[in-house]
Design an enzyme around this catalytic site. Structure first.
Site, mmCIF file in Angstrom:
data_model
loop_
_atom_site.group_PDB
_atom_site.id
_atom_site.type_symbol
_atom_site.label_atom_id
_atom_site.label_comp_id
_atom_site.label_asym_id
_atom_site.label_seq_id
_atom_site.Cartn_x
_atom_site.Cartn_y
_atom_site.Cartn_z
ATOM 1 N N THR A 1 -70.953 16.696 -8.547
ATOM 2 C CA THR A 1 -69.905 16.385 -8.836
ATOM 3 C C THR A 1 -68.630 17.581 -9.531
ATOM 4 O OG1 THR A 1 -69.086 14.182 -9.046
ATOM 5 C CG2 THR A 1 -67.130 15.183 -8.984
ATOM 6 N N THR B 1 -78.230 16.122 -0.983
ATOM 7 C CA THR B 1 -76.587 15.130 -0.190
ATOM 8 C C THR B 1 -75.569 16.398 -0.112
ATOM 9 O OG1 THR B 1 -77.153 13.598 -0.665
ATOM 10 C CG2 THR B 1 -75.217 13.018 0.121
ATOM 11 N N LEU C 1 -83.952 7.917 0.046
ATOM 12 C CA LEU C 1 -85.288 7.072 -0.193
ATOM 13 C C LEU C 1 -83.808 6.204 -1.618
ATOM 14 C CD1 LEU C 1 -86.131 8.406 -3.888
ATOM 15 C CD2 LEU C 1 -87.055 9.995 -1.976
ATOM 16 N N ALA C 2 -84.168 5.470 -2.395
ATOM 17 C CA ALA C 2 -83.902 4.985 -3.622
ATOM 18 C C ALA C 2 -85.156 4.752 -4.740
ATOM 19 C CB ALA C 2 -83.445 3.432 -3.562
ATOM 20 N N ASN D 1 -74.091 6.177 1.982
ATOM 21 C CA ASN D 1 -74.169 5.636 0.566
ATOM 22 C C ASN D 1 -73.134 5.448 0.124
ATOM 23 O OD1 ASN D 1 -76.804 6.571 -0.334
ATOM 24 N ND2 ASN D 1 -76.217 8.334 -1.611
ATOM 25 N N CYS E 1 -75.628 9.447 -7.361
ATOM 26 C CA CYS E 1 -75.808 9.711 -6.100
ATOM 27 C C CYS E 1 -73.977 8.606 -5.448
ATOM 28 C CB CYS E 1 -76.419 9.735 -5.293
ATOM 29 S SG CYS E 1 -77.452 10.712 -5.395
ATOM 30 N N LYS F 1 -81.443 0.838 -12.773
ATOM 31 C CA LYS F 1 -81.207 0.226 -12.240
ATOM 32 C C LYS F 1 -83.113 -0.084 -12.584
ATOM 33 C CE LYS F 1 -82.987 0.773 -7.919
ATOM 34 N NZ LYS F 1 -82.974 1.468 -6.679
HETATM 35 P P1 NAD Z 1 -82.768 16.131 -9.711
HETATM 36 O O1 NAD Z 1 -81.914 17.074 -10.530
HETATM 37 O O2 NAD Z 1 -83.818 15.621 -10.130
HETATM 38 O O3 NAD Z 1 -83.273 17.723 -9.588
HETATM 39 C C1 NAD Z 1 -82.688 18.881 -8.578
HETATM 40 C C2 NAD Z 1 -83.322 20.239 -8.882
HETATM 41 O O4 NAD Z 1 -83.841 21.470 -8.827
HETATM 42 C C3 NAD Z 1 -83.589 20.195 -10.557
HETATM 43 O O5 NAD Z 1 -85.179 20.013 -11.219
HETATM 44 C C4 NAD Z 1 -82.842 21.603 -10.624
HETATM 45 O O6 NAD Z 1 -83.728 22.608 -11.598
HETATM 46 C C5 NAD Z 1 -83.230 22.325 -9.594
HETATM 47 N N1 NAD Z 1 -82.691 23.215 -9.508
HETATM 48 C C6 NAD Z 1 -81.403 24.212 -9.170
HETATM 49 N N2 NAD Z 1 -81.012 25.142 -8.519
HETATM 50 C C7 NAD Z 1 -82.099 25.453 -8.551
HETATM 51 C C8 NAD Z 1 -82.457 26.996 -8.046
HETATM 52 N N3 NAD Z 1 -81.818 27.915 -8.071
HETATM 53 N N4 NAD Z 1 -83.795 27.143 -7.535
HETATM 54 C C9 NAD Z 1 -84.599 26.176 -7.746
HETATM 55 N N5 NAD Z 1 -84.791 24.924 -8.620
HETATM 56 C C10 NAD Z 1 -82.539 24.923 -8.402
HETATM 57 O O7 NAD Z 1 -81.255 16.064 -8.476
HETATM 58 P P2 NAD Z 1 -82.195 14.639 -7.138
HETATM 59 O O8 NAD Z 1 -81.901 13.574 -7.956
HETATM 60 O O9 NAD Z 1 -83.708 14.958 -6.715
HETATM 61 O O10 NAD Z 1 -80.927 14.878 -6.483
HETATM 62 C C11 NAD Z 1 -80.835 16.302 -5.368
HETATM 63 C C12 NAD Z 1 -80.438 16.149 -3.792
HETATM 64 O O11 NAD Z 1 -80.956 15.226 -3.441
HETATM 65 C C13 NAD Z 1 -78.979 15.684 -4.818
HETATM 66 O O12 NAD Z 1 -78.040 16.794 -3.276
HETATM 67 C C14 NAD Z 1 -78.623 14.301 -4.107
HETATM 68 O O13 NAD Z 1 -77.612 13.627 -3.672
HETATM 69 C C15 NAD Z 1 -79.913 13.943 -3.255
HETATM 70 N N6 NAD Z 1 -80.296 12.710 -3.227
HETATM 71 C C16 NAD Z 1 -80.799 11.904 -4.133
HETATM 72 C C17 NAD Z 1 -80.911 11.131 -4.527
HETATM 73 C C18 NAD Z 1 -81.653 10.051 -5.862
HETATM 74 O O14 NAD Z 1 -81.959 9.189 -5.704
HETATM 75 N N7 NAD Z 1 -81.914 11.226 -6.371
HETATM 76 C C19 NAD Z 1 -81.364 10.123 -3.250
HETATM 77 C C20 NAD Z 1 -81.238 11.154 -1.934
HETATM 78 C C21 NAD Z 1 -80.383 12.031 -2.211
HETATM 79 C C1 UGA Z 2 -79.450 4.698 -3.493
HETATM 80 C C2 UGA Z 2 -79.380 4.429 -2.129
HETATM 81 O O1 UGA Z 2 -79.930 2.991 -1.852
HETATM 82 C C3 UGA Z 2 -80.532 5.648 -1.098
HETATM 83 O O2 UGA Z 2 -80.536 5.246 -0.229
HETATM 84 C C4 UGA Z 2 -80.092 6.586 -1.408
HETATM 85 O O3 UGA Z 2 -80.926 7.963 -0.631
HETATM 86 C C5 UGA Z 2 -79.730 7.224 -3.060
HETATM 87 O O4 UGA Z 2 -78.713 6.002 -3.628
HETATM 88 C C6 UGA Z 2 -78.793 8.407 -3.265
HETATM 89 O O5 UGA Z 2 -78.299 8.662 -2.058
HETATM 90 O O6 UGA Z 2 -79.646 8.836 -3.612
HETATM 91 P P1 UGA Z 2 -80.340 5.014 -5.558
HETATM 92 O O7 UGA Z 2 -79.345 4.971 -6.449
HETATM 93 O O8 UGA Z 2 -81.811 5.308 -5.947
HETATM 94 O O9 UGA Z 2 -80.462 4.493 -3.958
HETATM 95 O O10 UGA Z 2 -80.468 3.424 -5.967
HETATM 96 P P2 UGA Z 2 -80.345 1.912 -5.772
HETATM 97 O O11 UGA Z 2 -80.600 0.441 -4.982
HETATM 98 O O12 UGA Z 2 -78.955 1.800 -3.881
HETATM 99 O O13 UGA Z 2 -78.397 1.319 -6.612
HETATM 100 C C7 UGA Z 2 -78.127 1.831 -6.947
HETATM 101 C C8 UGA Z 2 -77.250 1.368 -7.773
HETATM 102 O O14 UGA Z 2 -76.456 -0.225 -7.323
HETATM 103 C C9 UGA Z 2 -78.294 0.646 -8.896
HETATM 104 O O15 UGA Z 2 -77.569 0.691 -10.311
HETATM 105 C C10 UGA Z 2 -78.038 -0.734 -8.715
HETATM 106 O O16 UGA Z 2 -78.602 -1.966 -9.657
HETATM 107 C C11 UGA Z 2 -76.749 -1.103 -7.962
HETATM 108 N N1 UGA Z 2 -77.235 -2.737 -7.404
HETATM 109 C C12 UGA Z 2 -77.772 -2.055 -6.233
HETATM 110 C C13 UGA Z 2 -76.239 -3.533 -7.162
HETATM 111 O O17 UGA Z 2 -75.870 -3.465 -8.283
HETATM 112 N N2 UGA Z 2 -76.270 -5.058 -7.514
HETATM 113 C C14 UGA Z 2 -76.708 -4.641 -5.149
HETATM 114 O O18 UGA Z 2 -77.589 -5.689 -4.391
HETATM 115 C C15 UGA Z 2 -77.623 -3.915 -5.182
#
Ligand code: NAD
Ligand code: UGA
Length: 460
Positions: free
Chosen positions: A95, A133, A164-165, A225, A277, A340
């Site tokens: 954000t 995202t 993925l979660a 989400n 997220c 979590k």
């Molecule tokens: P993260 O912070 O773990 O990883 C992002 C990486 O990108 C970092 O290691 C950072 O150093 C690198 N980076 C930033 N700018 C860069 C650049 N210019 N060149 C090369 N590397 C660079 O983030 P994340 O949790 O993997 O999330 C990444 C994206 O995926 C976000 O948009 C998030 O919303 C989305 N997403 C996350 C999850 C999740 O479970 N974490 C699930 C689905 C989608």
């Molecule tokens: C979530 C979504 O589940 C994924 O599909 C998505 O890809 C991801 O966000 C993302 O875009 O980053 P994540 O945040 O890794 O995944 O984990 P969740 O299992 O969704 O849990 C999110 C939060 O909700 C946690 O704090 C969990 O403890 C809480 N939660 C979950 C509850 O409080 N109650 C529930 O019944 C389920």
């Protein structure tokens, strides 16, 4: 002779999404070369050891299987871009904290920097895959940066959001509910879409690979989400009513979840949702709605976040109220700090908010967690003098007035609770922010027990 690979896949951003996703592609598609790059050199170095930069069950095995065979890590971003045929971009999109849209809009600076690096280093046509995202219609901006520079290289931009979660990433990638691929519906767009379908078809059944236009794919990710978070706020809102009426949220969840139209998952009342997220993506959705003048829709989704804040606040207020309206000088142990179970990630964890509130009340806060203590120290780095970090839950609880369960780690359910009780100050309190503990048994031991949305078990 190095092996000849059918395709060269690159992923920019080696974090929670890029790492596991590329490890899965490399594991299921030995015919492709898969490379991960990142600006963070320490992270890239860690991916090449057995101390991976993130904790995720099953991930190390997956990485070990492919590393050095067809899975590679590098910090030479331009060279890797030059070689690649398909580039996934999974950089962070937090954000925005400054300027227009601060506190709501997505900060796209990392995204745009990546687009410009791709443009600068590329010498042949490529497919660019949005894995991060993003706000709906970001692909348009990406296309403009990439395709309007006058350079004779063409880029096709696809949207392939990740669902993925954390904690179950390997399982989710191995057996996804669906894979979504959005493309332009032009000849070159459809051709690029097919190339991405072919990658996933190596292990995902075809009927689970959905294709759509780019904007639907981008928006579906934000909507998914938002819907998931909305379920948690819905059940948490009912938990408040349960506490007033002596209904039991676990029984209510079960009863409503057995309706197949509602479904049973994501109905666990809790101390509130965390993670990097849900909040960010809903704020982003709200911002987009406001941009289009849809203030009623923006308010609707904003309320999901308001309930989440309310639930976290309520948890601390209950602690304070039940502990005779003061926690000053009292040792309070947080069981879990990850957002979590089965992850070390603490981003937006309710634990952060709760620890800070307790510190403001001058409590002595102790944090224990099997995987998240390093990140917990980072989150609370301005308060390190006031917080104790202790990996052993028994030692963490010793001398405490209260234990509060923040993360649903299985190990807390299975502790020798008599031993915990014996070592604590009396009266001993348990605040179960996840409803995972055996409440009647704890009550029999001597604890006063305060679950979420279930009748409290008071000794007095
Ligand atoms: P993260 O912070 O773990 O990883 C992002 C990486 O990108 C970092 O290691 C950072 O150093 C690198 N980076 C930033 N700018 C860069 C650049 N210019 N060149 C090369 N590397 C660079 O983030 P994340 O949790 O993997 O999330 C990444 C994206 O995926 C976000 O948009 C998030 O919303 C989305 N997403 C996350 C999850 C999740 O479970 N974490 C699930 C689905 C989608
Ligand atoms: C979530 C979504 O589940 C994924 O599909 C998505 O890809 C991801 O966000 C993302 O875009 O980053 P994540 O945040 O890794 O995944 O984990 P969740 O299992 O969704 O849990 C999110 C939060 O909700 C946690 O704090 C969990 O403890 C809480 N939660 C979950 C509850 O409080 N109650 C529930 O019944 C389920």
């Amino acid at each position: 002779m190095p092996p000849l690979f059918e395709k060269r896949i690159l992923c920019i951003g080696a974090g929670y999404v890029g790492g596991p996703t590329m490890a899965m592609i490399a594991s299921r598609c030995p015919q492709y070369q898969v490379t991960l790059v990142d600006i963070n050199h320490e992270k890239i170095a860690a991916w090449q050891t057995d101390e991976l930069p993130i904790y995720e069950p099953g991930l190390l095995r997956l990485v070990q299987e492919a590393r050095g065979r067809n899975l590679f890590f590098s910090t030479d971003i331009p060279a890797c871009i030059r070689e690649a045929d398909i580039i996934f971009v999974s950089v962070n999109t937090p954000t925005k904290t400054f300027g227009e849209g601060a506190g709501k809009a997505a900060d796209l600076q990392y995204w745009e920097k990546t687009a410009r690096s791709i443009l600068q280093a590329s010498q042949h046509d490529k497919i660019i895959v949005e894995k991060s995202t993003l706000p709906v219609r970001t692909a348009k901006a990406m296309e403009r940066i990439l395709n309007q520079s006058g350079k004779k290289v063409r880029f096709e931009v696809l949207s392939n959001p990740e669902f993925l979660a954390e904690g179950t990433a390997v399982r989710d990638l191995e057996n996804p509910d669906r894979v979504l691929i959005g493309s332009r519906e032009t000849d070159s767009g459809l051709c690029a879409r097919q190339q991405l379908v072919d990658i996933y078809a190596n292990w995902v059944p075809r009927e689970k690979i959905l294709t759509s236009n780019v904007w639907s794919a981008e928006l579906s990710k934000l909507a998914a989400n938002a819907f998931l978070a909305q379920r948690i706020s819905s059940i948490n809102s009912i938990s408040v009513l349960c506490e007033q009426t002596h209904a039991d949220i676990v029984e209510v969840s079960r009863a409503i979840g057995m309706d197949r139209r509602i479904g049973s998952r994501f109905l666990d009342a809790s101390v509130g949702f965390g993670g990097s997220c849900f909040k960010k993506d809903i704020l982003n959705l709200v911002y987009i709605c406001e941009h289009y003048g849809l203030s009623e829709i923006a308010r609707y989704w904003q309320s999901v976040l308001l309930i989440n804040e309310y639930q976290q606040n309520r948890f601390v207020k209950t602690m304070l109220h039940e502990m005779f309206n003061t926690v000053a000088g009292k040792r309070i142990t947080l069981f879990g700090f990850a957002f979590k179970k089965d992850t070390g990630d603490t981003r937006e964890s309710p634990g952060i908010w709760i620890a800070r509130k307790l510190l403001a009340e001058r409590a002595q806060v102790v944090v224990t967690d099997p995987q998240a203590l390093d990140n917990a120290r980072q989150e609370l780095k301005d308060a390190l003098d006031a917080v104790e970090f202790e990996p052993d839950p028994y030692r963490a609880a010793r001398g405490a007035h209260a234990v509060a369960v923040i993360t649903e780690w299985d190990l807390y359910r299975d502790l020798a609770w008599e031993r915990v009780y014996d070592s604590m100050e009396k009266p001993a309190f348990v605040f179960d922010g996840r409803n995972i503990l055996p409440h009647p048994r704890l009550y029999d031991i001597g604890f006063s027990v305060f679950p979420i949305g279930r009748p409290a078990l008071r000794q007095f």
